[in-house]
Design an enzyme around this catalytic site. Structure first.
Site, PDB file in Angstrom:
ATOM      1  N   GLY A  81      -0.061  -3.009  12.624  1.00  0.00           N
ATOM      2  CA  GLY A  81      -1.150  -2.989  11.646  1.00  0.00           C
ATOM      3  C   GLY A  81      -0.613  -2.726  10.254  1.00  0.00           C
ATOM      4  CB  SER A  82      -2.277  -1.202   7.315  1.00  0.00           C
ATOM      5  OG  SER A  82      -3.502  -1.767   7.690  1.00  0.00           O
ATOM      6  CB  THR A  83       2.587   0.937   9.503  1.00  0.00           C
ATOM      7  OG1 THR A  83       2.417   0.157  10.679  1.00  0.00           O
ATOM      8  CG2 THR A  83       1.865   2.249   9.657  1.00  0.00           C
ATOM      9  CG  LEU A  84       4.666  -4.147  10.069  1.00  0.00           C
ATOM     10  CD1 LEU A  84       5.137  -5.479  10.616  1.00  0.00           C
ATOM     11  CD2 LEU A  84       5.869  -3.244   9.851  1.00  0.00           C
TER      12      LEU A  84
END
Lengths: 90, 592
Positions: free
Chosen positions: B313-316
């Site tokens: 998810g958004s951690t990338l």
């Protein structure tokens, strides 16, 4: 002359034989002693391992936290009530 | 004397007639000459046989005979070798072997013992008497009653003096830290062979090789002469792990509390040392006690940090932005229009959970805008993006010498369809493990380079491989700090007294091949303290069933609790005067 020499040599032989017996006896005693000490080393190693285990078991975070919180009425530290002394700060 | 005289005297005694016995004609029987020769030869042959036998014994079969002699007075002693200890970086013992004994029996003989003695035996072995009797009810001549019985119990069993009962020396592995450390340390089976984690990975070095030596014992059983080594025993080597017991306990309690608080299925956390790449803590919940594995389930055994993958998810998103900054396609202040809160790519609509009008690149990270990330990614060729993922360690199993480390999944860029590439820009359509995710943040926490991870203590700093420039890394760190502010998606990740930065991630779980609308994985990867990065902390909460389920809602506060304790425990001076944390009433939630 030859008779006397024979007697001296015989006595010498007996003396040597007895010293071999004695040497052997001493050696066995030393071996027994060294075995006993080695056994002691092994036992001490085991005791050391046991004590290290006990230290780790008693130093477990869970146990310390439980004792500190329940028995000693301590609370966790927060940054708000900590005075920090910085090295080199005025 | 002459024969003539013999006849003249006429006496009745032959001797008196002057004839000697030996010459008596009566005796002069004509025995053939060969008979005496035969006897002589037989005697000679007998002597030759004796000499040959002596020669045979002395010369030809000496070795065999000496061997036979030795076996009658020499004894071979087993020299036990212990398995190496496993300690943490400060020398605290995490696993250690102690001698114990196995109790075995010859059923026929033991059953002759009085029943009250058998009952007492069962009680000492901590087994129901029926079980003991069941084991003894066998045709075999040898059965183990119980293995790995501790020495004090053995002493009491020996006092019972039951015939046909014997003991055999063996080792038992003890794990003083129990469930806290077990996913890192693992465990061994009754034969002292590693089965899980480090015990399995380092089996060869930890294992001890028993030796033996020959001795002569006297009547009292004392060793009186050492005849030398037969086989040298080798103790296993001790293993010093990179883990810090204190940090591990902090990580473990934080993740355990989080799973209970958010009613989640599971949780995991990992703490890395930014300077050396060492794994300082690795915690999982649910866990199990390695000292008592009678009720072990797969759920408890699973090491979610290393062997589970999830869509990050958004951690990338920081990776998408970092690449655009690195190639100077954007600056932190480049403005993107992310209205009306969605974007259509290849017929699919990608949306934000909140509608923002105009956002700078920094703002896209802070507010975690999917539309913004997609728009940035559209400026970058897929190949470049794939190269950055690969350099950051995604799609390859980390070489850490840990059993079961997974590679995750990053498909080759040539097969990316536009909508898939768009999804990847905000961390969907590829999978990573929590360990990979934490390691990839090295490029932001350090000066743009990435270093290998290690589960063993590292003495010198490893050489890094440059992925992005130090300037880009610093820019991303500033953005990560803005995420952890009252205006960002991870306001709950703030730590009093310290500057921290990180990124939240929420991914829908894939159940039966489809994205689930009710099962999520909330994650957070953070760096602390930002002024001089020391830790990378990654937290994952699997399937939280409460009112909050986002990374910012469940993983960020877990990170904050973990980081606050870890920084204090590691004596790191505060780098921020802020001690009052402001958490807005309705914190911003990220897009999925």
């Amino acid at each position: 002359m030859s008779g006397k020499l024979n007697i001296v040599l015989a006595a010498l032989l007996v003396g040597c034989a007895l010293s071999v017996v004695n040497g052997r006896y001493q050696a066995r005693h030393l071996v027994i002693e060294s075995e006993r000490l080695q056994q002691q080393v092994r036992q001490l190693d085991i005791d050391w391992a046991q004590l290290q285990l006990d230290q780790s078991k008693l130093g477990k975070g869970e146990r310390i936290e439980q004792i500190a919180g329940a028995d000693l009425n301590m609370t966790p530290l927060t940054t708000a009530r900590t005075q920090y002394l910085m090295e080199g700060a005025p | 004397m002459k024969r003539g005289a013999h006849g003249v005297n006429g006496s009745r005694v032959a001797a008196s007639k002057g004839v000697a016995f030996s010459t008596s004609p009566v005796l002069a029987v004509g025995l053939p000459n060969w008979r005496s020769r035969l006897v002589l030869f037989a005697l000679f042959a007998a002597f030759v046989a004796l000499a040959a036998r002596a020669l045979w014994l002395q010369g030809m079969s000496t070795q065999f005979l000496q061997q036979q002699g030795k076996s009658r007075y020499e004894r071979t002693l087993e020299l036990p070798a212990t398995r190496g200890k496993i300690t943490d970086r400060n020398g605290q013992v995490l696993a250690s072997s102690l001698p114990v004994k196995a109790v075995w029996a010859i059923p026929e003989d033991v059953l002759k013992a009085p029943p009250e003695k058998l009952a007492e035996l069962a009680r000492l072995l901590d087994m129901p008497e029926a079980d003991v009797r069941k084991k003894l009810d066998s045709d075999r001549t040898f059965v183990y009653l119980k293995r790995q019985v501790e020495m004090d119990v053995i002493a009491r069993i020996e006092k019972l003096d039951i015939g046909g009962l014997g003991t055999r020396k063996e080792y038992k592995r003890f794990y003083p830290q129990g469930e806290v450390m077990t996913h890192l340390v693992g465990f061994t089976n009754v034969e002292d062979v590693g089965q899980e984690s480090m015990e399995l990975a380092q089996q060869i070095t930890l294992m001890g090789v028993p030796g033996s030596r020959r001795v002569i014992k006297d009547r009292l059983g004392r060793i009186v002469e050492d005849l030398g080594m037969f086989r040298e025993p080798h103790d296993g080597k001790d293993l010093v792990l990179s883990v810090d017991s204190k940090l591990q306990y902090i990580a473990f309690t934080s993740i355990k509390n989080a799973v209970e608080k958010y009613n989640a299925k599971a949780g995991a956390a990992v703490v890395l040392d930014v300077r050396t790449g060492e794994v300082l803590a690795l915690a999982n919940w649910p866990s199990y006690n390695p000292n008592d594995r009678s009720r072990l389930t797969g759920e408890q055994l699973r090491n979610r940090v290393i062997t589970d993958t999830f869509e990050p998810g958004s951690t990338l998103k920081p990776f998408t932005v970092a690449l655009a900054l690195e190639t100077r396609r954007v600056t932190p202040d480049t403005v993107f229009d992310v209205s009306p809160g969605y974007i259509v790519v290849g017929g699919h609509r990608i949306r934000d959970s909140h509608v923002h009008g105009q956002l700078t690149v920094s703002g896209i990270i802070q507010k975690s805008s999917n539309v913004g990330a997609v728009k940035i990614s559209q400026m970058i060729p897929a190949q470049e993006m794939w190269e950055l993922y690969t350099k950051s360690g995604f799609g390859q199993a980390p070489r850490v010498g840990f059993p079961g480390a997974v590679a995750g999944r990053v498909r080759p860029y040539k097969s990316w369809r536009p909508v898939e590439y768009a999804n990847m820009s905000f961390g969907h359509g590829l999978s990573v493990s929590l360990l990979q995710l934490a390691r990839s943040y090295m490029i932001f926490a350090r000066g743009g380079d990435i270093i290998p991870l290690s589960f063993a203590k590292v003495n010198e700093e490893p050489a890094g491989q440059q992925v992005i420039s130090p300037r880009t890394a610093a820019q991303i760190r500033t953005m990560l700090e803005s995420v952890v502010s009252p205006q960002g998606t991870a306001s709950k990740a703030q730590v009093a007294g310290y500057r921290v930065g990180g990124k939240t991630g929420t991914a829908q779980k894939i159940i039966d091949g489809r994205y689930s609308q009710s099962n999520y994985v909330g994650s957070f990867v953070g760096i602390a303290p930002l002024s001089k990065p020391r830790f990378i902390i990654a937290v994952m909460v699997d399937d939280p069933k409460g009112a909050v389920h986002t990374g910012g809602g469940v993983a960020a506060p877990t990170f904050a609790a973990l980081a606050a304790s870890a920084l204090r425990a590691d004596n790191i001076p505060p780098d921020s005067p802020v001690t009052d944390i402001i958490i807005p009433e309705n914190p911003l939630e990220e897009s999925m």
